[in-house]
Design a protein around this motif. Structure first.
Motif, PDB file in Angstrom:
ATOM      1  N   CYS A 153      15.485 -45.751  72.421  1.00  0.00           N
ATOM      2  CA  CYS A 153      15.015 -47.116  72.190  1.00  0.00           C
ATOM      3  C   CYS A 153      15.861 -47.808  71.133  1.00  0.00           C
ATOM      4  O   CYS A 153      16.202 -47.222  70.104  1.00  0.00           O
ATOM      5  N   ILE A 154      16.228 -49.047  71.390  1.00  0.00           N
ATOM      6  CA  ILE A 154      17.009 -49.795  70.406  1.00  0.00           C
ATOM      7  C   ILE A 154      16.166 -50.881  69.739  1.00  0.00           C
ATOM      8  O   ILE A 154      16.694 -51.823  69.152  1.00  0.00           O
ATOM      9  N   HIS A 155      14.860 -50.792  69.890  1.00  0.00           N
ATOM     10  CA  HIS A 155      13.937 -51.684  69.169  1.00  0.00           C
ATOM     11  C   HIS A 155      14.139 -53.155  69.497  1.00  0.00           C
ATOM     12  O   HIS A 155      14.048 -54.004  68.616  1.00  0.00           O
ATOM     13  N   CYS A 156      14.416 -53.435  70.742  1.00  0.00           N
ATOM     14  CA  CYS A 156      14.570 -54.845  71.095  1.00  0.00           C
ATOM     15  C   CYS A 156      13.210 -55.528  71.149  1.00  0.00           C
ATOM     16  O   CYS A 156      13.120 -56.736  71.113  1.00  0.00           O
ATOM     17  N   THR A 157      12.164 -54.754  71.271  1.00  0.00           N
ATOM     18  CA  THR A 157      10.764 -55.218  71.356  1.00  0.00           C
ATOM     19  C   THR A 157      10.454 -56.049  72.603  1.00  0.00           C
ATOM     20  O   THR A 157       9.467 -56.761  72.636  1.00  0.00           O
ATOM     21  N   ARG A 158      11.297 -55.945  73.622  1.00  0.00           N
ATOM     22  CA  ARG A 158      10.943 -56.656  74.853  1.00  0.00           C
ATOM     23  C   ARG A 158       9.627 -56.124  75.420  1.00  0.00           C
ATOM     24  O   ARG A 158       8.774 -56.881  75.858  1.00  0.00           O
ATOM     25  N   PRO A 204      16.240 -52.581  78.120  1.00  0.00           N
ATOM     26  CA  PRO A 204      17.687 -52.659  78.373  1.00  0.00           C
ATOM     27  C   PRO A 204      18.349 -51.293  78.373  1.00  0.00           C
ATOM     28  O   PRO A 204      19.493 -51.160  78.794  1.00  0.00           O
ATOM     29  N   VAL A 205      17.655 -50.289  77.881  1.00  0.00           N
ATOM     30  CA  VAL A 205      18.239 -48.950  77.824  1.00  0.00           C
ATOM     31  C   VAL A 205      17.385 -47.997  78.637  1.00  0.00           C
ATOM     32  O   VAL A 205      16.499 -48.424  79.378  1.00  0.00           O
ATOM     33  N   ALA A 207      15.066 -46.050  77.691  1.00  0.00           N
ATOM     34  CA  ALA A 207      13.868 -45.584  76.992  1.00  0.00           C
ATOM     35  C   ALA A 207      12.656 -45.620  77.908  1.00  0.00           C
ATOM     36  O   ALA A 207      11.823 -44.726  77.897  1.00  0.00           O
ATOM     37  N   LEU A 208      12.560 -46.668  78.699  1.00  0.00           N
ATOM     38  CA  LEU A 208      11.455 -46.773  79.651  1.00  0.00           C
ATOM     39  C   LEU A 208      12.055 -46.817  81.051  1.00  0.00           C
ATOM     40  O   LEU A 208      12.774 -47.744  81.395  1.00  0.00           O
TER      41      LEU A 208
HETATM   42  S1  SF4 Z   1      12.158 -52.457  75.824  1.00  0.00           S
HETATM   43 FE1  SF4 Z   1      13.067 -50.420  75.612  1.00  0.00          FE
HETATM   44  S2  SF4 Z   1      14.616 -50.613  74.005  1.00  0.00           S
HETATM   45 FE2  SF4 Z   1      13.309 -52.431  73.887  1.00  0.00          FE
HETATM   46  S3  SF4 Z   1      11.772 -51.888  72.364  1.00  0.00           S
HETATM   47 FE3  SF4 Z   1      10.894 -51.375  74.353  1.00  0.00          FE
HETATM   48  S4  SF4 Z   1      11.428 -49.217  74.648  1.00  0.00           S
HETATM   49 FE4  SF4 Z   1      12.733 -49.988  72.995  1.00  0.00          FE
END
Ligand code: SF4
Ligand code: FES
Ligand code: FES
Lengths: 800, 175
Positions: A153-158, A204-205, A207-208
């Motif tokens: 996760c890059i913490h974009c908070t989308r 975007p990555v 992570a999910l």
């Molecule tokens: S959308 Fe993906 S990269 Fe962005 S905060 Fe959520 S888990 Fe992290």
């Protein structure tokens, strides 16, 4: 609109609206600015800093690079996205982002379609100066749909903003600070929102990512084909990702007028239902009780012979409302050519007494995109989030913009916005509507006048009436009838009252289609009172209920399972066994179909046939088959074409599906969408509500055969999705039963066992017993009297 | 819509009278009164402090949930605040909290020596509580008292210009 201004990006002059963000203007002009946190449908967080650009305004350079996603444009703005200063800033950001990102692309499902990978290629350096240890984050368990790898996760908070802003539930959040920050649910729980899968696209990555698709293909092996979702009445635009002959996964296609950029989980994950082991792959004929696979010619000749020999009056055609327009049109052509007017697609409707005056082409009443512009909405008999997930999202948008939302329902809805809910038994629903009508000062047509006159509006009714009238005055009031209204024993009275309220408030009346092609079924003429082109039929046929009641000698079932897809499974199965000859055209096998039918014809399911769906607001959306049907199965329209030929019917020489569609489109040229009734609704006024009433909601993942077979969706625990008897605690007490008890559920003609669950959000006098799910087959009408009888004491295992 | 400029209200419990004690409710209400009525949730930080103090210096998940219910906000938003700020503790604490600043000014003026000293003398690492439960030792970010660095926050009182010896004295005075 405010005046447009001109700004300059990389030397190109671009038109922009003042206050717009640089990135939006650049996107429109086709100039790429890297980004992670920005998303056009979400609020601006500006926390990833990937979109830094160099800018100056009115000749004065900004002292530092500015984030393009959070810098509003103004007169005289000049932007450079690839200047040395911008590139340096972007490289710097990229380096920081990669500090804690595991470089595990080879084992990451996002590899090949990862925004981080792409942007790192385009904007990053080639070596990392970071030699320290990277952090590791524990994964989350978000349930059967979404796989997590939170270290990436890059913490974009989308995903966090999606939850708060679109889904309306703050399930994900960013806890901790600095290096300890992590995205997650904090308290372990699986997400069970009907739109949750969209975070897979948003992230975007890697992570999910999608759990069902995980590790099964690489993006570069996939071919994208367009499709239309076959479930709810919206017809979301899909991108089907195909490898070989198999759909590997489903993504949304953008279409502002339909699904914006979202799709529901049902649309996203139902494809897996195609790959169960109960597909029907060859025509089958039952001989002396045993099933035998046969050649198409044999099966179709047999069917043609039997249909030709049958008494057309004593025949019935039941069509699934998510069959394609082409299938529905050809089916009704055959039926009517044989002299049989009995064809219907309204499978989960109970009361057909309004047929004579029903609008000839009921639809949503407004274009889908206008739902969010309404100022007052009244939902009548609709568990909207379960029935129409993305229309519910549009309604939520309206509510957030200040619209008042009211509902009249036999259960309390789990809404993610403010609403006033009138909750009561089916009889009470009529009273609530009558009270609102009375508060509006409506006399109403003769049949409902007495009911309105007798009602006593309380404050809430008057407030609802006033809000709706006010919204109506602005031309923005909408009264919607949903699936629970259609299942209501006095649907006609509901329609009459809704119509009266719509008239009095100068609002519009809308019908929420029960499935992907319900509106199309009217255009095609798959309705006993409507012929192709949405014209009144010369000869009225029998409705679904009448066909099942007065058992037909010959039955044709198209794309449905008689024990799960119909209003009254017991009656449907009985009608099938009473018939001399039942032919079921289906993509799936099931024990019930084998019991009910004499011939099974395998047809292509979703994505295996070309076709057209007409959505809630009347938009025709055509699609091509993306994969071939399995085994001997054939697209439905081809089966019907050959059948037409074998029956020696003229005009069945279609070369392709488009020809069929064009023929129908010509017939529909003057069809107009109009929800006003063709006369006064005359409710039969039968007494309902003697004692306990079953409320048979159809859970979101039980709508049709395809979703029912999607294993991942089955694992999601949506409210009321499990087969059980849900009762208000006081009601349970009155019945002398408690949580976890096993009870015998008795309905007219059938009975079955179930476990008792308690739910204080249900009204007294009602038992919510889901339909369309395994266990419900032995029961009767979705809404109707029900008796409960306690069987044994047992450990309380259930929960709300 | 953004949850930055519009509070995402989540009414979990319209009747607040079952939450907390009357005294706690009163002091939370005093904080809520400082904000516009639709921004009840702005009082989340004082509310968490009040509740934490009443609970012997730490917050349980149930208490955070109750704060969320009291302020009509999603529980997740409360967790975010409570995990972000150093002054909220989510684990049982000692009778006192000794918070040594580890930020730049204090670091330059000898806070590392303070930290090492405590670690040695009392056998606690940052975040840990002494075995006798007397105090919990915390490293915190800039306390805003840089002018007299190094600074230590002892429960609610600032102490400045400290040396290991003077800190010892302070700790000796703790119950
Ligand atoms: S959308 Fe993906 S990269 Fe962005 S905060 Fe959520 S888990 Fe992290
Ligand atoms: S996209 Fe602009 S800061 Fe993230
Ligand atoms: S750095 Fe310690 S108080 Fe500011």
């Amino acid at each position: 609109m405010t005046d447009k201004i001109n700004i300059e990006i990389d030397g190109h002059v671009c038109e922009a609206a003042p206050g717009e963000m640089i990135i939006a203007v650049a996107d429109r002009a086709g100039i790429t600015i890297p980004r992670f946190c920005y998303h056009k449908k979400l609020s601006i967080a500006a926390n990833c800093r990937m979109c830094l650009v160099e800018a100056e305004q009115g000749g004065r350079p900004f002292p530092k690079p500015v984030p393009a996603c959070a810098t509003p444009v103004g007169e005289g703005l000049k932007v450079w996205t690839r200047s040395p200063k911008a590139i340096e800033a972007q490289r710097g950001t990229m380096e920081f982002l990669l500090i804690n990102h595991p470089l595990d692309c080879p084992i990451c499902d996002q590899g090949g379609e990862c925004e981080l990978q792409d942007v790192a290629m385009g904007y990053g350096g080639d070596v990392s100066r970071f030699a320290e240890r990277k952090r590791v984050v524990m994964d989350e368990d978000l349930g059967p749909l979404i796989a997590t790898d939170m270290t990436r996760c890059i913490h974009c908070t989308r995903c966090v903003r999606f939850g708060a802003e679109i889904a309306g539930v703050r399930e994900m959040g960013a806890t901790g600070r600095g290096e300890d920050m992590r995205i997650g649910t904090f308290v372990a729980h699986t997400v069970s929102h009907e739109l949750s899968g969209n975070v897979i696209d948003l992230c975007p990555v890697g992570a999910l990512t999608s759990k069902p698709y995980r590790f099964s293909a690489r993006p570069w092996e996939l071919i994208g084909r367009d499709g239309i979702a076959p479930h709810d009445g919206l017809g979301s635009n899909l991108r089907l990702h195909v490898r070989g002959n198999r759909i590997m996964r489903v993504h949304p296609n953008d279409n502002e007028a339909v699904n914006e950029t979202w799709i529901s989980d049902r649309d996203r994950f139902s494809y897996a239902g195609l790959y169960g082991d109960d597909r029907l792959t060859a025509p089958m004929v039952k001989q002396d009780g045993a099933w035998r696979a046969v050649e198409w010619t044999e099966a179709l000749t047999l069917v043609a012979e039997r249909l030709k020999a049958a008494d057309a009056e004593d025949m019935g055609w039941l069509m699934a409302p998510n069959a394609t327009l082409e299938e529905l049109y050809l089916a009704q052509r055959i039926a009517r050519a044989l002299g049989c007017p009995n064809i219907d697609h309204r499978l989960r409707q109970q009361d057909f007494s309004g047929d004579a005056v029903d609008p000839i082409l009921p639809w949503l009443g407004v274009p889908v995109g206008e739902l969010e512009l309404q100022r007052g909405l009244l939902l009548v008999g609709s568990d909207i989030r379960q029935e129409q997930p993305l229309l519910a999202h549009r309604i939520r948008k309206a509510a957030l913009a200040g619209a008042r939302v009211f509902s009249v329902n036999p259960l309390t809805l789990d809404l993610n916005h403010e609403a006033t809910q009138f909750v009561g038994t089916p009889a009470r629903m009529l009273d609530d509507l009558a009270a609102i009508a009375k508060a509006l000062g409506v006399g109403g047509s003769s049949a409902i006048r007495a009911r309105i006159a007798a009602s006593e509006p309380n404050e809430a009714h008057s407030a609802a009436a006033a809000s709706l009238a006010e919204a109506g005055g602005l031309g923005a009031a909408l009264i919607l009838l949903g699936a629970l209204a259609a299942a209501h024993p006095d649907y006609t009275a509901l329609k009459a009252l809704a119509q009266a309220i719509a008239e009095a408030t100068r609002g519009r009346l809308g019908y929420l289609p029960s499935a992907a092609n319900s509106v199309g079924a009217y255009l095609a003429g798959a309705h006993p009172g409507v012929r192709s082109g949405a014209k009144p039929a010369e000869r009225l046929g029998l409705s679904t209920a009448a066909m099942l009641d007065q058992s037909r000698k010959t039955l044709v079932l198209w794309g449905l399972e008689p024990d799960l897809d119909l209003m009254d499974p017991t009656r449907a199965m009985a009608a099938c066994s009473n018939a001399d000859f039942v032919v079921a055209c289906s993509a799936f096998q099931s024990p019930a179909l084998q019991a009910a039918a004499d011939v099974l014809l395998p047809i292509g399911a979703f994505a295996e046939t070309s076709g057209t769906f007409v959505n809630a607001s009347g938009t025709w959306q055509s699609f091509q088959g993306a994969v071939p049907p399995p085994g001997e199965a054939r697209p439905g329209w081809k089966v019907l074409r050959v059948l037409g030929n074998l029956l020696d019917l003229p005009g069945f020489e279609y070369r392709d599906g488009a020809e069929i569609r064009d023929e129908l489109a010509a017939l529909c040229a003057d069809a107009s969408f109009d929800n006003s009734p063709r006369g006064d609704f005359m409710p039969a006024g039968q007494a309902i509500d003697s004692g306990l009433t079953r409320i048979g909601t159809v859970p979101i993942q039980a709508l049709d055969g395809l979703v029912r077979r999607a294993p991942a969706l089955r694992g999601v625990r949506m409210p009321g999705s499990e087969f059980a008897v849900y009762l208000h605690p006081d009601q349970a007490q009155a019945e002398g039963i408690g949580l976890g008890d096993r009870v015998l559920v008795r309905q007219e003609g059938g009975s079955t066992e179930a476990t008792v669950m308690l739910d204080a959000r249900l009204p007294m006098g009602c038992a919510r017993i889901p339909a369309g799910v395994p266990g419900s087959e032995g029961l009767g009408s979705l809404i109707g009297p029900v008796g409960l009888e306690r069987l044994t004491d047992s450990a309380a295992t259930g929960e709300k | 819509m953004s949850f930055r400029n519009l509070p995402l209200a989540e009414i979990q419990e319209p009747d607040k009278s079952n939450l907390f004690t009357p005294e706690i409710r009163e002091s939370i209400e005093a904080s809520i009164a400082k904000y516009p009525p639709e921004w009840r949730q702005s009082a989340v930080m004082p509310a968490l402090s009040i509740v934490q103090d009443a609970n012997g210096g730490w917050l349980t998940r149930e208490l955070m949930n109750e704060v969320a219910a009291y302020l009509d906000m999603p529980a997740m938003s409360v967790y975010e605040v409570a995990t972000f700020y150093g002054m909220y503790d989510l684990e049982p604490q000692g009778r006192h909290k000794v918070c040594v600043c580890n930020s730049i000014s204090c670091l330059l003026n000898g806070s590392e020596a303070l930290i090492e000293h405590i670690e040695h003398k009392y056998q606690v690492k940052p975040g840990e509580t002494t075995r006798d439960g007397r105090f919990t030792f915390k490293e915190v970010e800039c306390l805003g008292a840089c002018r007299h660095a190094p600074a230590v926050l002892l429960d609610k009182v600032y102490h400045e210009n400290l040396s290991p010896e003077s800190l010892d004295k302070l700790i000796d005075d703790l119950e």
